[in-house]
Design a protein around this motif. Sequence first.
Motif, PDB file in Angstrom:
ATOM      1  N   MET A   1       4.548  15.361  12.256  1.00 58.39           N
ATOM      2  CA  MET A   1       5.181  14.891  11.034  1.00 58.39           C
ATOM      3  C   MET A   1       4.401  15.392   9.836  1.00 58.39           C
ATOM      4  N   GLU A   2       5.087  15.980   8.853  1.00 58.44           N
ATOM      5  CA  GLU A   2       4.404  16.500   7.681  1.00 58.44           C
ATOM      6  C   GLU A   2       4.135  15.382   6.691  1.00 58.44           C
ATOM      7  N   GLN A   3       2.989  15.520   6.031  1.00 53.16           N
ATOM      8  CA  GLN A   3       2.622  14.483   5.067  1.00 53.16           C
ATOM      9  C   GLN A   3       3.426  14.674   3.790  1.00 53.16           C
ATOM     10  N   SER A   4       4.079  13.622   3.383  1.00 54.39           N
ATOM     11  CA  SER A   4       4.872  13.661   2.156  1.00 54.39           C
ATOM     12  C   SER A   4       4.010  13.190   0.997  1.00 54.39           C
ATOM     13  N   GLN A   5       4.085  13.879  -0.123  1.00 53.27           N
ATOM     14  CA  GLN A   5       3.253  13.543  -1.265  1.00 53.27           C
ATOM     15  C   GLN A   5       3.933  12.555  -2.211  1.00 53.27           C
ATOM     16  N   THR A   6       5.219  12.343  -2.027  1.00 55.42           N
ATOM     17  CA  THR A   6       5.942  11.397  -2.856  1.00 55.42           C
ATOM     18  C   THR A   6       6.787  10.512  -1.982  1.00 55.42           C
ATOM     19  N   PRO A   7       7.078   9.315  -2.411  1.00 55.98           N
ATOM     20  CA  PRO A   7       7.910   8.430  -1.610  1.00 55.98           C
ATOM     21  C   PRO A   7       9.272   9.056  -1.359  1.00 55.98           C
ATOM     22  N   SER A   8       9.813   8.749  -0.187  1.00 49.36           N
ATOM     23  CA  SER A   8      11.078   9.334   0.204  1.00 49.36           C
ATOM     24  C   SER A   8      12.261   8.678  -0.480  1.00 49.36           C
ATOM     25  N   ASN A   9      12.043   7.498  -1.127  1.00 49.56           N
ATOM     26  CA  ASN A   9      13.165   6.822  -1.751  1.00 49.56           C
ATOM     27  C   ASN A   9      13.248   7.155  -3.233  1.00 49.56           C
ATOM     28  N   GLU A  10      14.419   6.956  -3.815  1.00 50.95           N
ATOM     29  CA  GLU A  10      14.633   7.244  -5.219  1.00 50.95           C
ATOM     30  C   GLU A  10      14.194   6.063  -6.071  1.00 50.95           C
ATOM     31  N   PRO A  11      13.481   6.294  -7.174  1.00 50.26           N
ATOM     32  CA  PRO A  11      13.069   5.188  -8.025  1.00 50.26           C
ATOM     33  C   PRO A  11      14.275   4.484  -8.638  1.00 50.26           C
ATOM     34  N   VAL A  12      14.141   3.172  -8.766  1.00 51.21           N
ATOM     35  CA  VAL A  12      15.204   2.446  -9.439  1.00 51.21           C
ATOM     36  C   VAL A  12      15.046   2.640 -10.939  1.00 51.21           C
ATOM     37  N   GLN A  13      16.088   2.290 -11.737  1.00 51.44           N
ATOM     38  CA  GLN A  13      16.029   2.466 -13.167  1.00 51.44           C
ATOM     39  C   GLN A  13      14.948   1.592 -13.762  1.00 51.44           C
ATOM     40  N   GLU A  14      14.159   2.180 -14.649  1.00 51.51           N
ATOM     41  CA  GLU A  14      13.020   1.460 -15.201  1.00 51.51           C
ATOM     42  C   GLU A  14      13.451   0.284 -16.065  1.00 51.51           C
ATOM     43  N   ASP A  15      14.646   0.386 -16.644  1.00 50.87           N
ATOM     44  CA  ASP A  15      15.086  -0.699 -17.520  1.00 50.87           C
ATOM     45  C   ASP A  15      15.946  -1.731 -16.793  1.00 50.87           C
ATOM     46  N   SER A  16      15.949  -1.690 -15.456  1.00 49.76           N
ATOM     47  CA  SER A  16      16.738  -2.665 -14.712  1.00 49.76           C
ATOM     48  C   SER A  16      16.168  -4.062 -14.939  1.00 49.76           C
ATOM     49  N   ARG A  17      17.057  -5.048 -14.899  1.00 44.62           N
ATOM     50  CA  ARG A  17      16.637  -6.426 -15.140  1.00 44.62           C
ATOM     51  C   ARG A  17      15.602  -6.887 -14.123  1.00 44.62           C
ATOM     52  N   LEU A  18      15.811  -6.518 -12.834  1.00 46.65           N
ATOM     53  CA  LEU A  18      14.874  -6.921 -11.787  1.00 46.65           C
ATOM     54  C   LEU A  18      13.487  -6.373 -12.052  1.00 46.65           C
ATOM     55  N   GLN A  19      13.401  -5.095 -12.429  1.00 47.49           N
ATOM     56  CA  GLN A  19      12.097  -4.493 -12.686  1.00 47.49           C
ATOM     57  C   GLN A  19      11.407  -5.143 -13.880  1.00 47.49           C
ATOM     58  N   ARG A  20      12.185  -5.490 -14.893  1.00 49.63           N
ATOM     59  CA  ARG A  20      11.582  -6.153 -16.058  1.00 49.63           C
ATOM     60  C   ARG A  20      11.023  -7.518 -15.677  1.00 49.63           C
ATOM     61  N   ILE A  21      11.764  -8.252 -14.828  1.00 50.32           N
ATOM     62  CA  ILE A  21      11.285  -9.563 -14.381  1.00 50.32           C
ATOM     63  C   ILE A  21      10.002  -9.415 -13.577  1.00 50.32           C
ATOM     64  N   LEU A  22       9.996  -8.460 -12.649  1.00 49.42           N
ATOM     65  CA  LEU A  22       8.812  -8.271 -11.805  1.00 49.42           C
ATOM     66  C   LEU A  22       7.615  -7.806 -12.633  1.00 49.42           C
ATOM     67  N   ASN A  23       7.861  -6.979 -13.637  1.00 52.59           N
ATOM     68  CA  ASN A  23       6.767  -6.528 -14.499  1.00 52.59           C
ATOM     69  C   ASN A  23       6.161  -7.707 -15.256  1.00 52.59           C
ATOM     70  N   LYS A  24       7.028  -8.625 -15.719  1.00 55.40           N
ATOM     71  CA  LYS A  24       6.521  -9.801 -16.439  1.00 55.40           C
ATOM     72  C   LYS A  24       5.740 -10.720 -15.493  1.00 55.40           C
ATOM     73  N   VAL A  25       6.239 -10.859 -14.252  1.00 58.97           N
ATOM     74  CA  VAL A  25       5.508 -11.662 -13.265  1.00 58.97           C
ATOM     75  C   VAL A  25       4.122 -11.077 -13.040  1.00 58.97           C
ATOM     76  N   GLU A  26       4.050  -9.759 -12.927  1.00 57.69           N
ATOM     77  CA  GLU A  26       2.751  -9.103 -12.701  1.00 57.69           C
ATOM     78  C   GLU A  26       1.826  -9.303 -13.892  1.00 57.69           C
ATOM     79  N   ILE A  27       2.353  -9.105 -15.097  1.00 57.04           N
ATOM     80  CA  ILE A  27       1.520  -9.221 -16.300  1.00 57.04           C
ATOM     81  C   ILE A  27       0.979 -10.637 -16.466  1.00 57.04           C
ATOM     82  N   TRP A  28       1.881 -11.622 -16.352  1.00 56.18           N
ATOM     83  CA  TRP A  28       1.452 -13.003 -16.540  1.00 56.18           C
ATOM     84  C   TRP A  28       0.609 -13.491 -15.371  1.00 56.18           C
ATOM     85  N   GLY A  29       0.939 -13.035 -14.178  1.00 56.67           N
ATOM     86  CA  GLY A  29       0.140 -13.424 -13.019  1.00 56.67           C
ATOM     87  C   GLY A  29      -1.275 -12.916 -13.091  1.00 56.67           C
TER      88      GLY A  29
END
Length: 521
Positions: A1-29
Amino acid sequence: MEQSQTPSNEPVQEDSRLQRILNKVEIWGNKLPDPAVLFILLLAIVWALSWALSGIDFNVVDPRTGDALQINNQFSGSSLTQLTSTMVNNFSHFHPVGVVLVAMLGIGVAEYSGFINAGLRALLSVTKTWLLTPMIILIGIISHSAVDAGYVLVIPLGGVIFYAAGRHPLAGIAAAFAGVSGGFSANFLPSALDPMLQGISQVGAQILDPSVVLNPLNNIFFTGASTLVIVFLGWFITDKVVEPKLQSNKLDGDLSDLPSMEPLSDAERSALRWALFSIVASIVFLIGTASLEGSPWADSEGSLTSGAAPIMKSIVPLIFLMFLIPGLVYGAVIGSIRNSKQFVEGMSKAMQGMGYYLVIMFFIAQFIYAFGQSNLGVLLAVKGAEFLKEMALPGGVTITGIILLTGLINLFVGSASAKWALLAPIFVPMLMQLGISPDLAQAAYRIGDSSTNIITPLMPYFPLVVVFCQRYVTNTGIGTLTSMMLPFSVSFLIVWTLFLMVYWTIGIPLGIQATYEYVAP
């Protein structure tokens, strides 16, 4: 198996509501104090609450004793002196400390010799990158059969495997943590948890009906089917939600001793074969001695699976040996361990990274002791159960309420058996009066207990996972780990509850000799 340098999945949109919520959880946590300081503050809160509530009559019966429940003031002189007199024992006898340190001694030798590195490279050479996530989650679920072994084995290996495959190591840790802890009650193999919970459920049921006898595997069919739910749901959450978000968390830890995807040399293959042979020989020896009539691994009644059986009490030492032996064999063949000094150095190196964990565990042990002595957790559990009973909701809604209440209580009381010992004498008879069986009540409890394990810093192994993450991203904090695991926790809680409702509606058996309905004799 060849080593992949980037994740095989596509990034979700940075401005998605879920990502914003998780970013706030990380910051406040991450603005919370260091975990050690956090538990000092929590200890102070226990002192303050127990002092404020100690003189109040809550008109609640303690389900453990049948007496009136009293909140014990932990800020009194006698309680404080009791804490200081038991402080050493609280720490030295704190279960997670011994489990982690003993297992890490064996793992340290296996890592120092190069055995783990070679084994992972061999595994990754025959495993497709896209299958790594479900494989790690499934291994985490299976690890429950070895009690708490998954926390010290599978979770760190999840990070190492993802890193070696060119994926973000924190995503591997998240997937492993989801399987080990979030899917704690999803397993197609019997574990020590099954008879433990069954025994408590039976005692609770016999409060109302002394003739009730439950099978220790009364949930085994449901937990086995739940394995598929957790694996596929965890796979989706890891690859489509968590890993894309983690791309902004740059790796800045010391990664010099982690495995790469370089092919094994002939010498490494030979050493690995001898090490694997030593594992097989050890397992054969264990099975052979356990199969003997009057085996020393069995309890006084000849059972190998009871909690009193020496083999069940020896799970962690056996894990220690299962890493120590092949580590020594691999090191002797390859030449990485040639003398006793190197053997001890491997263990010492493993312990060097555990200093921060031990500091945190000291304060967690004191907090858990004071919290247990105060009876605050018992009050929360009983009052919550009484609220559900007063609501008098339909059976399906009541079961959902029990799952949610258990998940809430789990944020404060970590031990699965301790929580069920508090809740079973209330939940089980209450549901039996509604025609719901103890088997179904226990299945509902297991969902709530598992789903929120992965988002509470009060869970004793939570700080250990933070330490594992800091190996790759040094500024990892409580917020980082909580934001990683929150999508798993919420998804597991919702989907697993719906799965139980569908399972119940179809009428698939929960387990051996299990029922959905209780009919009074």
